[in-house]
Scaffold this active site. Structure first.
Site, PDB file in Angstrom:
ATOM      1  N   LEU A   1     -22.322  36.872  11.769  1.00 55.07           N
ATOM      2  CA  LEU A   1     -22.287  38.098  12.550  1.00 55.07           C
ATOM      3  C   LEU A   1     -23.108  39.140  11.810  1.00 55.07           C
ATOM      4  O   LEU A   1     -23.104  39.180  10.577  1.00 55.07           O
ATOM      5  CB  LEU A   1     -20.846  38.603  12.727  1.00 55.07           C
ATOM      6  CG  LEU A   1     -19.895  37.739  13.569  1.00 55.07           C
ATOM      7  CD1 LEU A   1     -18.502  38.360  13.579  1.00 55.07           C
ATOM      8  CD2 LEU A   1     -20.407  37.574  14.990  1.00 55.07           C
ATOM      9  N   ASP A   2     -23.809  39.990  12.561  1.00 52.18           N
ATOM     10  CA  ASP A   2     -24.559  41.073  11.937  1.00 52.18           C
ATOM     11  C   ASP A   2     -23.634  41.894  11.053  1.00 52.18           C
ATOM     12  O   ASP A   2     -22.421  42.005  11.324  1.00 52.18           O
ATOM     13  CB  ASP A   2     -25.162  42.001  13.002  1.00 52.18           C
ATOM     14  CG  ASP A   2     -26.194  41.301  13.859  1.00 52.18           C
ATOM     15  OD1 ASP A   2     -26.680  40.234  13.449  1.00 52.18           O
ATOM     16  OD2 ASP A   2     -26.520  41.837  14.936  1.00 52.18           O
ATOM     17  N   ILE A   3     -24.188  42.529  10.045  1.00 52.66           N
ATOM     18  CA  ILE A   3     -23.375  43.301   9.112  1.00 52.66           C
ATOM     19  C   ILE A   3     -22.566  44.382   9.828  1.00 52.66           C
ATOM     20  O   ILE A   3     -21.435  44.673   9.467  1.00 52.66           O
ATOM     21  CB  ILE A   3     -24.252  43.929   7.991  1.00 52.66           C
ATOM     22  CG1 ILE A   3     -23.363  44.622   6.949  1.00 52.66           C
ATOM     23  CG2 ILE A   3     -25.305  44.866   8.565  1.00 52.66           C
ATOM     24  CD1 ILE A   3     -24.108  45.083   5.723  1.00 52.66           C
ATOM     25  N   GLY A   4     -23.120  44.964  10.892  1.00 54.35           N
ATOM     26  CA  GLY A   4     -22.424  46.030  11.601  1.00 54.35           C
ATOM     27  C   GLY A   4     -21.472  45.559  12.682  1.00 54.35           C
ATOM     28  O   GLY A   4     -20.839  46.375  13.348  1.00 54.35           O
ATOM     29  N   THR A   5     -21.342  44.249  12.855  1.00 52.31           N
ATOM     30  CA  THR A   5     -20.486  43.690  13.908  1.00 52.31           C
ATOM     31  C   THR A   5     -19.155  43.222  13.337  1.00 52.31           C
ATOM     32  O   THR A   5     -19.105  42.594  12.281  1.00 52.31           O
ATOM     33  CB  THR A   5     -21.192  42.510  14.604  1.00 52.31           C
ATOM     34  OG1 THR A   5     -22.450  42.941  15.101  1.00 52.31           O
ATOM     35  CG2 THR A   5     -20.355  41.987  15.756  1.00 52.31           C
TER      36      THR A   5
END
Length: 237
Positions: A52-56
């Site tokens: 998952l993306d770091i911001g997700t």
């Protein structure tokens, strides 16, 4: 740090990823806190299944042995795994929509771009609630490409409400929707409601080693709940 385990067996572990936490070690700074390194210290074997993306935030699956890792990788390759996200988009999406736009790595910059030369990408958006300036959706990804949901939403003209790379905002403040009615006390600085991409990996569906169907859900984190509460209060359509 404390890890929220959503489901664990001898074959796998599903955690509720926090936003701003890396899935795997950073290629340049390996000492930055990440889930792969933390879990590797807790278990004899740990295998990365997806990222998952770091911001997700939300459902993140790791395999605990080579057999299950192979078993689950086949499901990813065949696109039989179901991945659902709760997301808040900028603007009023008029209808449910299936987005079938190929995405290609943007070699000159970070992220991806739409291109006929790219890999197949399919995203289904289902409207959950419309607000005066935003749309709450359930997004099901048939494929799992880098930044797929974010790039697809931008491509149809409805980027995530907050998305510095693919949208128009880096952060979201209450004052944006309470103009003229929002007053700060003297010396007080307004805090953003949310300061990362407005998406959450809410559900993951797959089959285990016995081919039993498994569904795991991750509750919305505090910042996403706060955003939706503010929209419900001030932006009802």
């Amino acid at each position: 740090m404390k890890i929220e385990i959503l489901l664990e067996t001898d074959d796998y572990i599903v955690i509720n990823k926090q936003a701003e936490m890396l899935t795997i070690p950073d290629r340049y700074q390996e000492d930055i806190l990440n889930y792969k390194s933390i879990l590797a210290k807790m278990y004899q074997n740990i295998f990365v299944v997806h990222r998952l993306d770091i911001g997700t935030s939300g459902c993140l699956l790791f395999a605990k042995n080579a057999d299950f890792h192979k078993h689950i990788n086949i499901q990813f390759e065949n696109h039989t795994i179901k991945k659902n996200y709760i997301a808040v988009l900028n603007g009023n999406l008029p209808n449910d929509i299936t987005i079938d736009i190929r995405l290609l790595s943007n070699y000159n910059k970070a992220g991806v771009i739409c291109s006929a030369r790219g890999k197949e990408c399919i995203t289904h958006l289902k409207i959950l609630k419309r607000y005066t300036n935003a749309t709450l959706v359930d997004a099901q990804l048939e494929t799992g490409r880098l930044h797929q949901l974010r790039a697809h939403c931008k491509a149809i003209g409805y980027p995530l409400l907050v998305d510095e790379m693919y949208g128009n905002r880096k952060i979201f403040f209450v004052s944006e929707i309470k103009k003229g009615r929002y007053n700060l006390k003297k010396g007080e600085t307004e805090r953003p409601i949310i300061s990362r991409p407005t998406m959450h990996a809410s559900k993951l569906s797959f089959t285990d080693i016995t081919n039993e169907n498994i569904v795991v859900e991750a509750p919305l984190p505090k910042d996403m709940r706060a955003l939706i509460n503010v929209l419900e209060k001030h932006c009802k359509s």
